[in-house]
Structures are given as structure tokens and as C-alpha cells.
Design a protein around this motif. Sequence first.
Motif, PDB file in Angstrom:
ATOM      1  N   ILE B   5       0.846  -1.218   0.000  1.00  0.00           N
ATOM      2  CA  ILE B   5       0.000   0.000   0.000  1.00  0.00           C
ATOM      3  C   ILE B   5       0.869   1.252   0.000  1.00  0.00           C
ATOM      4  O   ILE B   5       0.642   2.195  -0.771  1.00  0.00           O
ATOM      5  CB  ILE B   5      -0.970  -0.001   1.204  1.00  0.00           C
ATOM      6  CG1 ILE B   5      -1.989  -1.114   1.034  1.00  0.00           C
ATOM      7  CG2 ILE B   5      -1.689   1.351   1.347  1.00  0.00           C
ATOM      8  CD1 ILE B   5      -2.885  -1.347   2.214  1.00  0.00           C
ATOM      9  N   TYR B   6       1.903   1.259   0.850  1.00  0.00           N
ATOM     10  CA  TYR B   6       2.802   2.427   0.889  1.00  0.00           C
ATOM     11  C   TYR B   6       3.468   2.647  -0.465  1.00  0.00           C
ATOM     12  O   TYR B   6       3.546   3.774  -0.962  1.00  0.00           O
ATOM     13  CB  TYR B   6       3.885   2.237   1.959  1.00  0.00           C
ATOM     14  CG  TYR B   6       3.389   2.384   3.384  1.00  0.00           C
ATOM     15  CD1 TYR B   6       2.354   3.266   3.699  1.00  0.00           C
ATOM     16  CD2 TYR B   6       3.961   1.661   4.419  1.00  0.00           C
ATOM     17  CE1 TYR B   6       1.903   3.393   5.000  1.00  0.00           C
ATOM     18  CE2 TYR B   6       3.521   1.787   5.722  1.00  0.00           C
ATOM     19  CZ  TYR B   6       2.483   2.655   6.009  1.00  0.00           C
ATOM     20  OH  TYR B   6       2.051   2.788   7.290  1.00  0.00           O
ATOM     21  N   LEU B   9       1.032   4.092  -2.935  1.00  0.00           N
ATOM     22  CA  LEU B   9       0.773   5.520  -2.689  1.00  0.00           C
ATOM     23  C   LEU B   9       1.930   6.378  -3.183  1.00  0.00           C
ATOM     24  O   LEU B   9       1.722   7.389  -3.867  1.00  0.00           O
ATOM     25  CB  LEU B   9       0.563   5.766  -1.189  1.00  0.00           C
ATOM     26  CG  LEU B   9      -0.794   5.389  -0.619  1.00  0.00           C
ATOM     27  CD1 LEU B   9      -0.816   5.567   0.893  1.00  0.00           C
ATOM     28  CD2 LEU B   9      -1.894   6.233  -1.239  1.00  0.00           C
ATOM     29  N   ILE B  10       3.148   5.956  -2.855  1.00  0.00           N
ATOM     30  CA  ILE B  10       4.336   6.738  -3.255  1.00  0.00           C
ATOM     31  C   ILE B  10       4.443   6.779  -4.778  1.00  0.00           C
ATOM     32  O   ILE B  10       4.724   7.821  -5.378  1.00  0.00           O
ATOM     33  CB  ILE B  10       5.611   6.160  -2.604  1.00  0.00           C
ATOM     34  CG1 ILE B  10       5.562   6.413  -1.092  1.00  0.00           C
ATOM     35  CG2 ILE B  10       6.876   6.791  -3.193  1.00  0.00           C
ATOM     36  CD1 ILE B  10       6.589   5.664  -0.282  1.00  0.00           C
ATOM     37  N   TYR B  16       1.983  11.515 -10.468  1.00  0.00           N
ATOM     38  CA  TYR B  16       1.288  12.811 -10.537  1.00  0.00           C
ATOM     39  C   TYR B  16       2.295  13.950 -10.708  1.00  0.00           C
ATOM     40  O   TYR B  16       2.120  14.821 -11.574  1.00  0.00           O
ATOM     41  CB  TYR B  16       0.451  13.017  -9.262  1.00  0.00           C
ATOM     42  CG  TYR B  16      -0.182  14.383  -9.184  1.00  0.00           C
ATOM     43  CD1 TYR B  16      -1.289  14.692  -9.967  1.00  0.00           C
ATOM     44  CD2 TYR B  16       0.343  15.364  -8.352  1.00  0.00           C
ATOM     45  CE1 TYR B  16      -1.857  15.956  -9.921  1.00  0.00           C
ATOM     46  CE2 TYR B  16      -0.222  16.619  -8.298  1.00  0.00           C
ATOM     47  CZ  TYR B  16      -1.323  16.919  -9.082  1.00  0.00           C
ATOM     48  OH  TYR B  16      -1.874  18.169  -9.028  1.00  0.00           O
ATOM     49  N   ILE B  17       3.361  13.918  -9.885  1.00  0.00           N
ATOM     50  CA  ILE B  17       4.374  14.986  -9.951  1.00  0.00           C
ATOM     51  C   ILE B  17       5.035  14.994 -11.328  1.00  0.00           C
ATOM     52  O   ILE B  17       5.184  16.048 -11.957  1.00  0.00           O
ATOM     53  CB  ILE B  17       5.421  14.814  -8.824  1.00  0.00           C
ATOM     54  CG1 ILE B  17       4.763  15.034  -7.464  1.00  0.00           C
ATOM     55  CG2 ILE B  17       6.597  15.782  -8.996  1.00  0.00           C
ATOM     56  CD1 ILE B  17       5.624  14.684  -6.272  1.00  0.00           C
ATOM     57  N   GLN B  20       2.681  16.419 -13.947  1.00  0.00           N
ATOM     58  CA  GLN B  20       2.531  17.873 -13.854  1.00  0.00           C
ATOM     59  C   GLN B  20       3.777  18.606 -14.328  1.00  0.00           C
ATOM     60  O   GLN B  20       3.689  19.689 -14.895  1.00  0.00           O
ATOM     61  CB  GLN B  20       2.214  18.293 -12.408  1.00  0.00           C
ATOM     62  CG  GLN B  20       0.825  17.919 -11.942  1.00  0.00           C
ATOM     63  CD  GLN B  20      -0.278  18.616 -12.713  1.00  0.00           C
ATOM     64  OE1 GLN B  20      -0.044  19.539 -13.468  1.00  0.00           O
ATOM     65  NE2 GLN B  20      -1.504  18.142 -12.560  1.00  0.00           N
ATOM     66  N   LEU B  21       4.945  18.001 -14.083  1.00  0.00           N
ATOM     67  CA  LEU B  21       6.190  18.677 -14.469  1.00  0.00           C
ATOM     68  C   LEU B  21       6.539  18.476 -15.941  1.00  0.00           C
ATOM     69  O   LEU B  21       7.446  19.126 -16.445  1.00  0.00           O
ATOM     70  CB  LEU B  21       7.344  18.198 -13.588  1.00  0.00           C
ATOM     71  CG  LEU B  21       7.283  18.643 -12.123  1.00  0.00           C
ATOM     72  CD1 LEU B  21       8.446  18.073 -11.329  1.00  0.00           C
ATOM     73  CD2 LEU B  21       7.269  20.161 -11.996  1.00  0.00           C
ATOM     74  N   LEU B  25       3.184  21.092 -17.708  1.00  0.00           N
ATOM     75  CA  LEU B  25       3.867  22.345 -18.078  1.00  0.00           C
ATOM     76  C   LEU B  25       3.660  22.681 -19.553  1.00  0.00           C
ATOM     77  O   LEU B  25       3.482  23.841 -19.907  1.00  0.00           O
ATOM     78  CB  LEU B  25       5.363  22.242 -17.772  1.00  0.00           C
ATOM     79  CG  LEU B  25       5.752  22.489 -16.312  1.00  0.00           C
ATOM     80  CD1 LEU B  25       7.260  22.405 -16.149  1.00  0.00           C
ATOM     81  CD2 LEU B  25       5.262  23.847 -15.828  1.00  0.00           C
ATOM     82  N   LYS B  28       0.229  23.988 -19.965  1.00  0.00           N
ATOM     83  CA  LYS B  28       0.165  25.347 -19.419  1.00  0.00           C
ATOM     84  C   LYS B  28       0.755  26.360 -20.409  1.00  0.00           C
ATOM     85  O   LYS B  28       0.152  27.414 -20.661  1.00  0.00           O
ATOM     86  CB  LYS B  28       0.937  25.394 -18.100  1.00  0.00           C
ATOM     87  CG  LYS B  28       0.633  26.636 -17.274  1.00  0.00           C
ATOM     88  CD  LYS B  28       1.685  26.878 -16.249  1.00  0.00           C
ATOM     89  CE  LYS B  28       1.247  26.514 -14.874  1.00  0.00           C
ATOM     90  NZ  LYS B  28       2.251  26.807 -13.848  1.00  0.00           N
ATOM     91  N   ASN B  31      -1.663  26.950 -23.127  1.00  0.00           N
ATOM     92  CA  ASN B  31      -2.774  27.792 -22.664  1.00  0.00           C
ATOM     93  C   ASN B  31      -2.367  29.255 -22.549  1.00  0.00           C
ATOM     94  O   ASN B  31      -3.146  30.158 -22.862  1.00  0.00           O
ATOM     95  CB  ASN B  31      -3.270  27.301 -21.300  1.00  0.00           C
ATOM     96  CG  ASN B  31      -4.151  26.087 -21.426  1.00  0.00           C
ATOM     97  OD1 ASN B  31      -4.799  25.884 -22.442  1.00  0.00           O
ATOM     98  ND2 ASN B  31      -4.148  25.250 -20.405  1.00  0.00           N
TER      99      ASN B  31
END
Lengths: 544, 87
Positions: B5-6, B9-10, B16-17, B20-21, B25, B28, B31
Amino acid sequence: MKSNNFFKNNFIYIFFFIYFLIGIYIIGDYGISIDEEFQRYSGFYWLNYILEFTQLEVLKTEVLFRLNDISGHTLPNPENFPFYGVTFDLPMAFLETILDIKDSRNFFLLRHYATFLIFFTSSIFFYLILKNRFYNNKIIILGLLLYITSPRIFGDSFYNNKDIVFLSLVTINVYFFFKIVDTLNFKNLAYLSIFSAIACSTRIVGIFIPLSFLFFLFLSKVNSKKSLLEILKIIIFFSFLFFFFFFFFWPYLWSDPFLNLIYSFKIFSEYPANFKMLFNGQYIDSRFLPLSYVPVWIAITTPFITLLLSIFGYLLLSKRVFVRTVNIREQKIHNDFWRGDNEKKDFFIFFNFTLIFFYIILANSDLYNGWRHLYFLHIFMIYFACIAIYRFQIKIISKKFYFLILFVLVISNFYKIYKYHPFQGSYFNNYVINKKNFEADYWGLAGVQFISDIIGRNPNISKINIGVASYIPLERSLRMLKRNIAEKINIIGQDYENSDYIFNNNTSEVDKKKNNKYNIPKNFKLISEFYIEDLIIYQIYKKN
Amino acid sequence: MKIFIYKLLITLVAIYILFQLTFGLIIKEFNIKISEITSSENIVIIKEKIRKEIKSGIKKDQIMSQEDSRLLKEFFNKIKNEINNVE
């Protein structure tokens, strides 16, 4: 000897008493921020809504009269912005009505007093948090000073009834979380559920408090001997109270709880308005912030000593969390992430700060007006600073000298507070090379001083037309002035042709490099500038 | 099970990070470009530019080449004929 002991034993009471007196003494010096008029409007709108369910006819009439009396062509209608929490505004509207306050200056002074009192209370809770965690009086006092004397927070604690109220509520919640870590009983659970509900109904982002509490319950369960039934009892008790008070304190949810809640979440991440703002010399869109937006704002508006200690404290905790994470085993005596109550408290602070800080940056949430929406992170930052102070003092031999230097550095914040007064909300630290590259008076606090200045220059003129080269609705500042003075002033926005004077505070919602909306006409001459250190707060232009 | 589980999650947080990076970007940036092009400031600049071009065109003896003038004349005549022939 006896008097020395008295001072030592009662130091903290004397400290809070002096802080309280100073606050009350200077509170009248502050101007009005541009949001306060709307917040007052919103308070009356929702008070009127609630009174519809009652038979209090006299109160209803009075509230309706006051509601209808609020107007202004730049003032948004709360009906179109119903998603703002009213835990502060509604009781203020009620108090204003009950106390029968008639003078407009007193409407806002009442709010300023209440904001200061809430922050003052939160500083007591922060003291209790530090006392609970660190035991060392010097660290506790240093932490408390850092919490109170950060110039932006200090200044805003007199008029920012949104972000400072929320920061205060987060502090109170952290205290009750710590109490639960010490003693998990229904009394402490009830306190946390009520205060987290108030925080959440003030700002929806406050949802992180109950969620992280439940997450910590789950993490604690992994290595605890508590039965599943016991944990379930706690969750049901906490959730029931939380949801009950959450809906109770937020009238917006009463008509359609589910849809309105979803809408509020949407607004939180995507504000329904976009505009430009000056950041690092460039006009940027509030919807598309650079990754550096929040870190840069925090770095340039936080005193250097606070910043340095916070970063060290955060790195120390990061190292500990990393070590604990890589050492997780299936079977362990201790919890996976902490070795005792104090480490659990540290982990709670670290976990919430990390999650919020990086989520806000990565998820591209809409922000504007610097980092004021994230002022609630201040309590986490000061906690990290205290961790750093605590860990360094263990290793340093000359502890007296170490604390003396720290006290001197922290006390330098007082000088900045004095120097910037009453514009501490526009504070920048000395490491900003060009302060003109950032908006300073984005909340229009300078309006009252500007108008008083103009009146002082023209004591015998019956009417003065003032143009505004800024997005600030300057007419709202008139509410903080005496009626006979306010009546002399006619705010005419960007109608520069008919203006006698023009107000400019270097804030704009359009790109000034491309848009000439706020260009000062050539027939106007700069006659005065008000600046603190090298930061221009506002400028006065006069027609030639 | 606990470690699984850990790790899960990690991994999810890391994905996700990373998203997003990288893609985040790029989206973005795209946009920002769109928003700049369609911004009111940019529209004002384009309007000003058109005005300036028209003004400088008026000052010239001849705006278009002979060939373009002939082409446009034929084009307008054709449209004119079609409009006149509508019942």
C-alpha cells in the motif's frame, strides 16, 4: 529577588498583555482593504437569509435596511458570489446591528478589532502548541515572536478578515490535533471536529484538516492494538460532528448541500475571473502562474531569519521522514513514520505543509495578491523554524550566545514593523533587488492616507475630483473617513480629463505595458510619492 | 500488504508529480499562448497595427501590384454578377 521571580513566573502574561495593548493602540492607523466592503455586504446578505427562517421582525427590518443601504457601482452582489464562507462576516453583521453602529468608519473598525482579537487568540494557541511540543521557554518565546512579528502577518492581522482568520483557525486546529495525540478522548475529538468544521466553512481548503486527521488515524491503526470497532467509533463520532457543524456554519449549503459543495471546490481551484498581475517585472495571467510564483512570494516577503530557520527545519524533518520511510518493515514495534508523540506531531505538520504547498504549485491553482491565500502556511513555517532552533541548540555548546543572537535577529522584525507602519502588509525583505517588479499595495490600504493627504493640501476646497490609475476602488476608502471629509471627495475612476488629482499605487489588472488604461496623461505632474525604504506605496499626480 | 500500500501511494504521487512537471507544463505553456493571442490587449495591438498599415497604404501612390489589382477586379466583378443574377 522577589520582583525578579514575579517577572519570570508571569512573563508570558505580561508578554500577551503588552502585545494586546500595542494592538489596540495602533488598530486605528490602518486603512480599509478593498474586500472589506463586499465582506460586510455578504455578512448582511446571509444574516438576512437566516432571519427569513425566524420570527424576529424588528431585527429583520433593521438588517434589511442595512442590507439595502449597501451600494457601490464596483461592489459585487453576494448573490453572484455566494460560495464565500461567512463564519466571520455573518457574526460581524449581527454584532453591528445589535450594537446599533451607525458610523461607516465604525463598521470597519469593529471588523478590525475582531480580526485582531482572533489572531491574538491564535497566538495564545500557538504558544500552547509550542509549550506542548518543545518544553524549552527560550524556544517557545522565540517561536511566538516569529509567529507574531512577521511583518506581513502582523499588518494583515488588523484588517485581513479572510486569510488571517483562516490562519488563526488552522492554528487552533493544530492545537486540538496535538491534544488528541496526547489524549484521544471524545472531548478532544469534539473540539477538533467543531473547529475543523468552522475552518472548512470559512475556506473550503480547510478540508485538509479532517482529511489528514482521518489519514493519521489510519496510519496509527497500522501499528496500534486498537480494535477496528474502536477506530470506527472514533470515525463515526468525528464525522457526524464535523458534518453537522460544517453545514450549520455555512448557510450556502443549506439549499443544495451536494451541488453547492461541489461548486465551492471548483471555485477553489479555478476562480471565475482572470486578470493580469505584476510578478517579477512581468504581467502574468492569474490562471497560469509560473511554478516559482508561491516560492518567490514567500521568499521575498518573509524575514530572512524566519525563512532560513524554516528551510532548515523542513530539511531536518524531510531527512527524518525519508529515513523512516526506507526503514519500513512488515513487522515493527514502532509506528512506521514516528517514534513517539512528538515525532507524530512533527510528521503531521510536515505532511500537511508538503501536501498543500506542492499541490498548490503543481495543480496550477488560481492565486492572486501575492501569497495571502496561503498565509495559513505561516504556522507550519514557524513550527519548522522552531524545530531548527531546537535541533541546533542540542549541538551548540554556547547556548546563551546562540539564543542571544537569535533574539537579536528576531527583534529586528520589530524595527521593520515600526518602519513600515501602517503598511506592514506590503513588506518586502532586503533581498528583493527591485521592489518595483512586484505589486505592493494590492489591497488598497494606502487609499485612506492618500485621501487624507489630498484634503490636507486643499483644506478650503469644497469638491475635489480624483482619478484612479489603479484597479483599486478608491471610493471604498472614503468609508473610513469622517462624513464631512468624505463629502469633499469625488472619485471618478479613469475619467482623467475631469480629475484634479490622480492616485497611483502601481497595481493593475491589465498589462500596463500593452494597455494604456492607467497611463497618466501628460498634463499631470507627479507632486508627491509616499515610500518606505525604497518601496513606493503610492504616488500623487496633479493637473498642471 | 502494508508495504504494498505504501509503495502504491508513493508511486501514484510520483506519477502525478512527473505528469505535472512534463505534460502539465506543456499544456500550461500552450494555454498561456492561446490566452495571450486572444487577450484584449493583443486585440487592441492588432487593431492599432491594421490602422497603421491602412494609413501608410493611403500615403502610397499605388498599394497593390498591377496583377493583384486585375485579379481583385475580376473577382469583384464575378461576385457582382452573381448578386445581380439572384432571383
